[in-house]
Write an enzyme that holds these catalytic residues in place. Structure first.
Site, PDB file in Angstrom:
ATOM      1  N   GLU A  47       0.742   1.090   1.154  1.00 44.98           N
ATOM      2  CA  GLU A  47       0.618  -0.135   1.952  1.00 44.98           C
ATOM      3  C   GLU A  47      -0.355  -1.078   1.270  1.00 44.98           C
ATOM      4  O   GLU A  47      -1.545  -0.784   1.164  1.00 44.98           O
ATOM      5  CB  GLU A  47       0.122   0.198   3.364  1.00 44.98           C
ATOM      6  N   ARG A  51      -4.426  -9.186   2.250  1.00 43.03           N
ATOM      7  CA  ARG A  51      -5.779  -9.662   2.525  1.00 43.03           C
ATOM      8  C   ARG A  51      -6.467 -10.194   1.287  1.00 43.03           C
ATOM      9  O   ARG A  51      -7.662 -10.477   1.324  1.00 43.03           O
ATOM     10  CB  ARG A  51      -6.630  -8.523   3.089  1.00 43.03           C
ATOM     11  N   LYS A 134       2.307   2.345  14.509  1.00 43.25           N
ATOM     12  CA  LYS A 134       0.980   2.559  13.943  1.00 43.25           C
ATOM     13  C   LYS A 134      -0.014   2.595  15.113  1.00 43.25           C
ATOM     14  O   LYS A 134       0.103   1.784  16.042  1.00 43.25           O
ATOM     15  CB  LYS A 134       0.665   1.400  12.998  1.00 43.25           C
TER      16      LYS A 134
HETATM   17  C1  3PG Z   1      -7.554  -1.235   7.464  1.00 42.77           C
HETATM   18  O1  3PG Z   1      -7.649  -1.948   8.439  1.00 42.77           O
HETATM   19  O2  3PG Z   1      -7.962  -1.572   6.358  1.00 42.77           O
HETATM   20  C2  3PG Z   1      -6.855   0.068   7.606  1.00 42.77           C
HETATM   21  O3  3PG Z   1      -6.652   0.378   8.926  1.00 42.77           O
HETATM   22  C3  3PG Z   1      -7.568   1.144   6.883  1.00 42.77           C
HETATM   23  O4  3PG Z   1      -8.706   1.488   7.532  1.00 42.77           O
HETATM   24  P1  3PG Z   1      -9.748   2.447   6.798  1.00 42.77           P
HETATM   25  O5  3PG Z   1     -10.405   1.651   5.738  1.00 42.77           O
HETATM   26  O6  3PG Z   1     -10.696   2.846   7.914  1.00 42.77           O
HETATM   27  O7  3PG Z   1      -8.985   3.625   6.249  1.00 42.77           O
END
Ligand code: 3PG
Length: 213
Positions: A47, A51, A134
């Site tokens: 994924e 961002r 999710k």
């Molecule tokens: C995010 O928002 O970046 C994902 O949900 C991953 O979260 P994490 O960095 O806590 O694994």
């Protein structure tokens, strides 16, 4: 694509490995070696969060890596969906769900893993046909005990919990009957990515890929 078809595709992606790496990639040059390391370690579904300014280019680069399945994360708008699809994403992930976003994914044939954090949000998605969801932000929203509590009244919904999941608590989730896989960024820490320590990332991926479920 119907919501049922999207859920079937999401289930297939979520059962490829116990962990879906959540990636925030800042440098396009990191895309290919990062994807290669994760896939070589045994994590084929990736994924890439929308961002960073280069996220769409990163998706396009990673989509070329054999054996990988590259999705776009942090989908918020119909434009995000169109951009992700054009870049070569084969699935999408969103922190929550809106009708506009679901409409766009269905219209663009992009299987979506839509986010939910409550029984009502999950039920609303299920009514529309999304049975694979999710659970975000997993740890902050109640963690494995919360998901376990949903498994009795809503056994037909399966989840990919994400947010605060790590090697230490992943098995708490993976042991639940309503969890297909977990998502997490711990397999691609910024320090290792910046240092180009691709072997280190491959080892983290292999460790994650061997988690029992
Ligand atoms: C995010 O928002 O970046 C994902 O949900 C991953 O979260 P994490 O960095 O806590 O694994």
């Amino acid at each position: 694509m119907t919501p049922n078809e999207a859920s079937t595709a999401a289930e297939r992606i979520c059962t490829l490995a116990p962990v879906v790496p959540v990636l925030v990639v800042k440098n396009i040059d990191h895309a290919a070696p990062l994807a290669q390391s994760l896939v070589a370690g045994g994590l084929p579904a990736l994924e890439v969060t929308l961002r960073t300014p280069v996220a769409l280019e990163v998706i396009a680069e990673m989509a070329k890596i054999p054996g990988g399945q590259v999705g776009a994360g942090t989908l918020l708008t119909p434009q995000d969906v169109e951009n992700a699809k054009k870049a070569g994403a084969t699935f999408g992930v969103s922190p929550g769900a809106t009708d506009r976003l679901l409409d766009a994914c269905e219209a663009n044939d992009l299987p979506l893993l839509p986010g939910a954090t409550s029984a009502s949000e999950s039920m609303r998605l299920l009514e529309r046909g999304y049975s694979v969801q999710k659970f975000f932000p997993a740890e902050a929203a109640g963690g494995a005990p919360f998901l376990k509590s949903l498994s009795s009244p809503l056994p037909q919904i399966r989840f990919c919990p994400t947010g605060g999941v790590s090697l230490t608590n992943a098995t708490d989730y993976l042991g639940l009957p309503n969890v297909l896989c977990v998502g997490g960024s711990w397999v691609a820490p910024g320090g290792l990515v910046e240092a180009g320590d691709w072997d280190g990332i491959r080892k983290l991926a292999a460790e994650a890929a061997s988690l029992p479920r």
